[in-house]
Design an enzyme around this catalytic site. Sequence first.
Site, PDB file in Angstrom:
ATOM      1  N   ARG A 188       0.856  -1.179   0.000  1.00 55.07           N
ATOM      2  CA  ARG A 188       0.000   0.000   0.000  1.00 55.07           C
ATOM      3  C   ARG A 188       0.895   1.234   0.000  1.00 55.07           C
ATOM      4  NH1 ARG A 188      -3.442  -2.710  -1.630  1.00 55.07           N
ATOM      5  NH2 ARG A 188      -5.434  -3.295  -0.684  1.00 55.07           N
ATOM      6  N   GLU A 233      -3.661   7.815  -4.814  1.00 55.08           N
ATOM      7  CA  GLU A 233      -3.960   7.211  -6.117  1.00 55.08           C
ATOM      8  C   GLU A 233      -5.260   7.809  -6.652  1.00 55.08           C
ATOM      9  OE1 GLU A 233      -3.839   2.942  -5.636  1.00 55.08           O
ATOM     10  OE2 GLU A 233      -1.845   3.028  -4.752  1.00 55.08           O
ATOM     11  N   HIS A 269      -1.273   0.337  -9.763  1.00 55.77           N
ATOM     12  CA  HIS A 269      -1.992  -0.558  -8.828  1.00 55.77           C
ATOM     13  C   HIS A 269      -2.679  -1.702  -9.592  1.00 55.77           C
ATOM     14  CE1 HIS A 269      -3.988  -0.705  -4.597  1.00 55.77           C
ATOM     15  NE2 HIS A 269      -3.807  -1.922  -5.098  1.00 55.77           N
TER      16      HIS A 269
HETATM   17  N1  NAD Z   1      -0.815  -4.068  -5.143  1.00 56.54           N
HETATM   18  C1  NAD Z   1      -1.834  -4.888  -5.122  1.00 56.54           C
HETATM   19  O1  NAD Z   1      -2.551  -5.037  -6.095  1.00 56.54           O
HETATM   20  C2  NAD Z   1      -2.083  -5.724  -3.886  1.00 56.54           C
HETATM   21  C3  NAD Z   1      -2.794  -6.941  -4.013  1.00 56.54           C
HETATM   22  C4  NAD Z   1      -3.009  -7.717  -2.873  1.00 56.54           C
HETATM   23  C5  NAD Z   1      -2.549  -7.274  -1.635  1.00 56.54           C
HETATM   24  N2  NAD Z   1      -1.882  -6.071  -1.557  1.00 56.54           N
HETATM   25  C6  NAD Z   1      -1.347  -5.589  -0.259  1.00 56.54           C
HETATM   26  O2  NAD Z   1      -0.389  -6.544   0.173  1.00 56.54           O
HETATM   27  C7  NAD Z   1      -0.516  -6.694   1.581  1.00 56.54           C
HETATM   28  C8  NAD Z   1      -0.038  -8.068   1.969  1.00 56.54           C
HETATM   29  O3  NAD Z   1      -0.953  -9.039   1.473  1.00 56.54           O
HETATM   30  P1  NAD Z   1      -0.946 -10.536   2.034  1.00 56.54           P
HETATM   31  O4  NAD Z   1      -2.111 -11.216   1.384  1.00 56.54           O
HETATM   32  O5  NAD Z   1       0.405 -11.128   1.922  1.00 56.54           O
HETATM   33  O6  NAD Z   1      -1.276 -10.262   3.575  1.00 56.54           O
HETATM   34  P2  NAD Z   1      -0.998 -11.218   4.822  1.00 56.54           P
HETATM   35  O7  NAD Z   1      -1.908 -10.741   5.888  1.00 56.54           O
HETATM   36  O8  NAD Z   1      -1.034 -12.651   4.401  1.00 56.54           O
HETATM   37  O9  NAD Z   1       0.527 -10.874   5.215  1.00 56.54           O
HETATM   38  C9  NAD Z   1       0.927  -9.695   5.839  1.00 56.54           C
HETATM   39  C10 NAD Z   1       2.139 -10.029   6.695  1.00 56.54           C
HETATM   40  O10 NAD Z   1       2.654  -8.808   7.256  1.00 56.54           O
HETATM   41  C11 NAD Z   1       3.008  -9.072   8.614  1.00 56.54           C
HETATM   42  N3  NAD Z   1       3.047  -7.833   9.379  1.00 56.54           N
HETATM   43  C12 NAD Z   1       2.007  -7.133   9.903  1.00 56.54           C
HETATM   44  N4  NAD Z   1       2.459  -6.048  10.560  1.00 56.54           N
HETATM   45  C13 NAD Z   1       3.816  -6.065  10.442  1.00 56.54           C
HETATM   46  C14 NAD Z   1       4.848  -5.228  10.906  1.00 56.54           C
HETATM   47  N5  NAD Z   1       4.575  -4.120  11.620  1.00 56.54           N
HETATM   48  N6  NAD Z   1       6.127  -5.546  10.608  1.00 56.54           N
HETATM   49  C15 NAD Z   1       6.428  -6.660   9.884  1.00 56.54           C
HETATM   50  N7  NAD Z   1       5.478  -7.500   9.428  1.00 56.54           N
HETATM   51  C16 NAD Z   1       4.186  -7.208   9.698  1.00 56.54           C
HETATM   52  C17 NAD Z   1       1.948 -10.050   9.108  1.00 56.54           C
HETATM   53  O11 NAD Z   1       2.357 -10.734  10.275  1.00 56.54           O
HETATM   54  C18 NAD Z   1       1.818 -10.962   7.877  1.00 56.54           C
HETATM   55  O12 NAD Z   1       2.736 -12.038   7.920  1.00 56.54           O
HETATM   56  C19 NAD Z   1      -2.025  -6.472   1.831  1.00 56.54           C
HETATM   57  O13 NAD Z   1      -2.240  -5.984   3.141  1.00 56.54           O
HETATM   58  C20 NAD Z   1      -2.415  -5.463   0.794  1.00 56.54           C
HETATM   59  O14 NAD Z   1      -2.340  -4.159   1.341  1.00 56.54           O
HETATM   60  C21 NAD Z   1      -1.646  -5.304  -2.642  1.00 56.54           C
END
Ligand code: NAD
Length: 327
Positions: A239, A268, A286
């Site tokens: 994000r 965005e 995005h």
């Molecule tokens: N660009 C895009 O099109 C797109 C698509 C899907 C997801 N995303 C973003 O990607 C992010 C990750 O997706 P995901 O499915 O892997 O999520 P997820 O919940 O499976 O993984 C997130 C990870 O981050 C860790 N985390 C949380 N807070 C933290 C911190 N302060 N320090 C270190 N690690 C921390 C969590 O423990 C978890 O392992 C989503 O939250 C979303 O914002 C973007």
Amino acid sequence: MSKPKVYVTRAIPDATIEALRAEFEVEVNPDDRALTKEELKQKVRGCDAVVSLLTDTIDGEVLDAAGPQLKIVANYAVGFNNFDLAAATRRKVILTNTPGVLDDATATHTFTLLLATARRIAEADKYVRDGKWLGWAPMFFIGLDVDGKTLGIAGLGRIGKNVARKARGFDMKILYSDVKPDAAFEAETGAVFVDKATLLKESDFLTLHVPLLPETRHYIGTAELKQMKPTAVLINAARGPVVDEKALIEALDSGHIAAAGLDVVEREPLDDDRLRRHPNILFTPHTAFYSVEGYAEMRTKTAQEIRRILLGEAPRNPVNVLPVPRG
Ligand SMILES: NC(=O)c1ccc[n+]([C@@H]2O[C@H](COP(=O)([O-])OP(=O)(O)OC[C@H]3O[C@@H](n4cnc5c(N)ncnc54)[C@H](O)[C@@H]3O)[C@@H](O)[C@H]2O)c1
């Protein structure tokens, strides 16, 4: 007996949705736009199931407008921040989403950004198209190697893990930082859990996959960028606000890091000219999660959830927990 009614809030033409018509009475919003709240309330009235998008706010008002026969609202999305979970649970309406369908696309896109930034693909493509390619020169778009380099992953969740698995094909050393280590994943991939300072200091490529939370806003700012290698590349497909963009521009200008690949930005669509014009940043708008196959799976999963609930089966991907579903 009349068939259960399904309302689809926006046209998503697909054979899977069409297949629901065999068992249910299906109405689809024919216009390619989100409905207003009043339109939504009017259209869902009397429905047994609704297929919603992230642009539809599904709150108590909409659920009440639908009526007591409503059993399920299935989001055509992985996210579900448009749902009022408590309001639906109180009314015993099941809410579902489609987790997992976008992980491959997002991780592949992340790795594509990494490779394209390292190999300067966008600049080189523009150079050729602009008719500037008149011959070879020794300083011609010298890119970075990826093989054998250190990949730092901030947030080893679904997408972070998927990226790590792809990185193994490039013999990359994988470091990661998360709220806790994952011993099973370390055993599978050889990834090493490190603190944030080590991640910043040792990564040749740093890719961000933490969710946007109060504590991850500007997870990468001036102090962090100063700890990175001058040859480092930062990738953000999580994000936008996870990176302080003002600090990023300064770090690129001062040579604290080499380049960045961004699928997301703080605001965005992108309206910051300094960022947009920066020669060391590669952008995508995005689009990391889009893929033909992922979208098809999302439609199938959404339709299957509707079918399960309307035929009295349990949902596979509920996002709220009902003590007793509506009968
Ligand atoms: N660009 C895009 O099109 C797109 C698509 C899907 C997801 N995303 C973003 O990607 C992010 C990750 O997706 P995901 O499915 O892997 O999520 P997820 O919940 O499976 O993984 C997130 C990870 O981050 C860790 N985390 C949380 N807070 C933290 C911190 N302060 N320090 C270190 N690690 C921390 C969590 O423990 C978890 O392992 C989503 O939250 C979303 O914002 C973007």
